[in-house]
Design an enzyme around this catalytic site. Structure first.
Site, mmCIF file in Angstrom:
data_model
loop_
_atom_site.group_PDB
_atom_site.id
_atom_site.type_symbol
_atom_site.label_atom_id
_atom_site.label_comp_id
_atom_site.label_asym_id
_atom_site.label_seq_id
_atom_site.Cartn_x
_atom_site.Cartn_y
_atom_site.Cartn_z
ATOM 1 N N LYS A 71 13.932 -34.864 3.073
ATOM 2 C CA LYS A 71 14.313 -33.781 2.160
ATOM 3 C C LYS A 71 13.823 -34.069 0.747
ATOM 4 O O LYS A 71 13.469 -33.152 0.000
ATOM 5 C CB LYS A 71 15.839 -33.612 2.165
ATOM 6 C CG LYS A 71 16.386 -33.000 3.453
ATOM 7 C CD LYS A 71 16.069 -31.511 3.537
ATOM 8 C CE LYS A 71 16.758 -30.849 4.716
ATOM 9 N NZ LYS A 71 16.500 -29.408 4.793
ATOM 10 N N THR A 90 9.617 -32.263 10.609
ATOM 11 C CA THR A 90 10.166 -30.917 10.361
ATOM 12 C C THR A 90 10.402 -30.709 8.872
ATOM 13 O O THR A 90 10.045 -29.669 8.306
ATOM 14 C CB THR A 90 11.492 -30.738 11.134
ATOM 15 O OG1 THR A 90 11.200 -30.776 12.528
ATOM 16 C CG2 THR A 90 12.167 -29.424 10.794
ATOM 17 N N TYR A 137 16.273 -38.122 7.295
ATOM 18 C CA TYR A 137 16.737 -36.843 6.727
ATOM 19 C C TYR A 137 16.654 -36.877 5.203
ATOM 20 O O TYR A 137 16.028 -36.011 4.585
ATOM 21 C CB TYR A 137 18.179 -36.602 7.176
ATOM 22 C CG TYR A 137 18.768 -35.281 6.751
ATOM 23 C CD1 TYR A 137 18.320 -34.081 7.294
ATOM 24 C CD2 TYR A 137 19.806 -35.231 5.821
ATOM 25 C CE1 TYR A 137 18.886 -32.866 6.918
ATOM 26 C CE2 TYR A 137 20.380 -34.023 5.442
ATOM 27 C CZ TYR A 137 19.914 -32.839 5.992
ATOM 28 O OH TYR A 137 20.483 -31.639 5.613
HETATM 29 P P1 NAD Z 1 21.585 -26.139 11.941
HETATM 30 O O1 NAD Z 1 21.223 -27.372 12.669
HETATM 31 O O2 NAD Z 1 22.640 -25.254 12.488
HETATM 32 O O3 NAD Z 1 20.321 -25.231 11.663
HETATM 33 C C1 NAD Z 1 19.001 -25.710 11.607
HETATM 34 C C2 NAD Z 1 18.117 -24.739 12.366
HETATM 35 O O4 NAD Z 1 16.751 -25.186 12.274
HETATM 36 C C3 NAD Z 1 18.456 -24.703 13.862
HETATM 37 O O5 NAD Z 1 18.503 -23.385 14.309
HETATM 38 C C4 NAD Z 1 17.314 -25.471 14.510
HETATM 39 O O6 NAD Z 1 17.065 -25.085 15.844
HETATM 40 C C5 NAD Z 1 16.170 -25.140 13.566
HETATM 41 N N1 NAD Z 1 15.081 -26.129 13.608
HETATM 42 C C6 NAD Z 1 15.176 -27.477 13.525
HETATM 43 N N2 NAD Z 1 13.939 -28.023 13.604
HETATM 44 C C7 NAD Z 1 13.073 -27.006 13.735
HETATM 45 C C8 NAD Z 1 11.655 -26.918 13.879
HETATM 46 N N3 NAD Z 1 10.867 -28.014 13.876
HETATM 47 N N4 NAD Z 1 11.082 -25.698 13.994
HETATM 48 C C9 NAD Z 1 11.837 -24.577 13.992
HETATM 49 N N5 NAD Z 1 13.183 -24.591 13.859
HETATM 50 C C10 NAD Z 1 13.783 -25.798 13.742
HETATM 51 O O7 NAD Z 1 21.982 -26.627 10.457
HETATM 52 P P2 NAD Z 1 22.497 -25.797 9.211
HETATM 53 O O8 NAD Z 1 23.762 -26.399 8.769
HETATM 54 O O9 NAD Z 1 22.430 -24.348 9.481
HETATM 55 O O10 NAD Z 1 21.387 -26.187 8.137
HETATM 56 C C11 NAD Z 1 20.397 -25.272 7.705
HETATM 57 C C12 NAD Z 1 19.611 -25.892 6.563
HETATM 58 O O11 NAD Z 1 20.477 -26.157 5.462
HETATM 59 C C13 NAD Z 1 18.940 -27.224 6.930
HETATM 60 O O12 NAD Z 1 17.683 -27.298 6.320
HETATM 61 C C14 NAD Z 1 19.877 -28.239 6.312
HETATM 62 O O13 NAD Z 1 19.214 -29.427 5.987
HETATM 63 C C15 NAD Z 1 20.397 -27.519 5.080
HETATM 64 N N6 NAD Z 1 21.708 -28.028 4.687
HETATM 65 C C16 NAD Z 1 22.831 -27.683 5.368
HETATM 66 C C17 NAD Z 1 24.041 -28.231 4.977
HETATM 67 C C18 NAD Z 1 25.327 -27.883 5.681
HETATM 68 O O14 NAD Z 1 26.352 -28.490 5.358
HETATM 69 N N7 NAD Z 1 25.378 -26.953 6.588
HETATM 70 C C19 NAD Z 1 24.113 -29.116 3.903
HETATM 71 C C20 NAD Z 1 22.932 -29.462 3.258
HETATM 72 C C21 NAD Z 1 21.732 -28.897 3.641
#
Ligand code: NAD
Ligand code: UDP
Length: 315
Positions: free
Chosen positions: A152, A95, A148
């Site tokens: 990334k 992913t 992860y």
């Molecule tokens: P989350 O898990 O709520 O959201 C991720 C979304 O991606 C989900 O809706 C999931 O269903 C979708 N997804 C996963 N794999 C997929 C695929 N193969 N195809 C289509 N959809 C897919 O997490 P989040 O906290 O909303 O994170 C969103 C982004 O921000 C991510 O890339 C994450 O790495 C990054 N991020 C978030 C944080 C945080 O603290 N929230 C920190 C660092 C980075």
């Protein structure tokens, strides 16, 4: 100028808030998601908006046509919580890398700007504190978090490769721990775990001695930074986005207990392998170049977060 935007991971926690903000700013939004950790519920309130469309799609597969050219692509699809991304590490790596590749390919063919959601995890268990964008990180490439962290990191390398060799306009957001309403209650990250445990009167599970630190950013502040970074006219390289307020995990637990009025006990559980000891973003670059300034303190941001979970658990 109103743009046609694509948000991958648009039914996730951060993605759904980003969709709200983009629509409020007058853009058109296509969200794609495979619902691995996200949910239709997160964007159900947008269903009546003709400028919004949700498409079920797995980003490891090349993107479908989706009705025309995009001006902006926000690549957020990826499980972000350790227990979630460790469930199927190969899926997480695919992913992260293939999802970024398909977003960048589409960016190239559409002439779109592509913002990639990277993470503070690229710094691993950092030896430099606070972390600035010049630090290369300290990551175990074969540990349980590698799927992860390295996924990334590879995606960042892919972004700059598409930028330098194929002319795609990329933006890389290194996002630090973000929390708020619409986190999945079974997601496994610390804020949702503690709030749900406190509201249910269950023990609060502190991993290790609770002296490890994180810096917690409220979701509206993060989304504001993401939008500022996408809007910025020049490429900046990776940019940290988060709130530098740093707390121990035990301090977080006590604040959650205070605000919920819960009598839950604090219990200690084994610290997961490679759990970073300290984390705090240096946001000088975002502040100077984007005018980014997180405004919501942890205690202020916990209030609506707790209220949201309370309502959800009562339902
Ligand atoms: P989350 O898990 O709520 O959201 C991720 C979304 O991606 C989900 O809706 C999931 O269903 C979708 N997804 C996963 N794999 C997929 C695929 N193969 N195809 C289509 N959809 C897919 O997490 P989040 O906290 O909303 O994170 C969103 C982004 O921000 C991510 O890339 C994450 O790495 C990054 N991020 C978030 C944080 C945080 O603290 N929230 C920190 C660092 C980075
Ligand atoms: N953590 C904890 N109890 C929990 C969940 C997490 O003590 O129920 C700790 C975890 O060990 C880490 C910190 O809280 O030190 C943040 O964990 P999270 O999974 O939210 O994010 P990340 O480790 O990716 O920053």
């Amino acid at each position: 100028m109103a743009e046609r935007c694509l948000v991958t991971g648009g039914a996730g926690f951060v993605g759904s808030h980003l969709c709200d903000r983009l629509l409020a700013d007058g853009h058109e939004v296509v969200a794609i998601d495979d619902f691995f950790t996200g949910a239709r519920d997160n964007v159900a309130h947008l269903e009546g908006d003709r400028r919004f469309r949700l498409v079920e799609h797995d980003v490891t597969v090349p993107l479908p046509e989706l009705g025309g050219r995009f001006g902006r692509i926000f690549n957020l699809a990826c499980p972000a919580s350790p227990p979630q991304y460790q469930k199927d590490p190969v899926f997480t790596l695919r992913t992260s890398f293939l999802g970024a590749m398909h977003a960048l390919e589409r960016g190239q063919s559409d002439g779109a700007r592509v913002l990639h959601a990277s993470t503070s995890e690229v710094y691993g268990d950092p030896q430099v504190h606070p972390q600035n964008e010049g630090y290369w990180g300290y990551v175990n490439p074969v540990g349980p978090r590698a799927c992860y962290d390295e996924g990334k990191r590879a995606a960042e390398a892919l972004c700059v490769s598409y930028r330098d060799s194929r002319g795609v306009e990329v933006r890389i957001a290194r996002i630090f721990n973000t929390y708020g309403p619409r986190m999945n209650e079974a997601d496994g990250r610390v804020v949702s775990n503690f709030v749900v445990q406190a509201l249910r009167g269950e023990p609060i599970t502190i991993y290790g001695n609770g002296e490890q630190t994180r810096s917690f950013c409220y979701v509206s502040d993060l989304v504001d930074g993401v939008v500022r970074l996408m809007d910025h006219p020049e490429p900046l390289g990776p940019v940290n986005l988060g709130n530098p307020g740093e707390f121990t995990i035990e301090e977080l637990a006590r604040e959650v207990l205070r605000q919920t009025g819960s009598a839950s006990d604090l219990v200690h559980r084994e610290l997961p392998q490679d759990d970073p000891q300290r984390r705090r973003p240096d946001i000088t670059l975002a502040h100077e170049k984007l005018g980014y300034e997180p405004r919501v303190t942890l205690s202020e941001g916990l209030e609506p977060t707790i209220a949201w979970f309370r309502e959800r658990l009562e339902r």
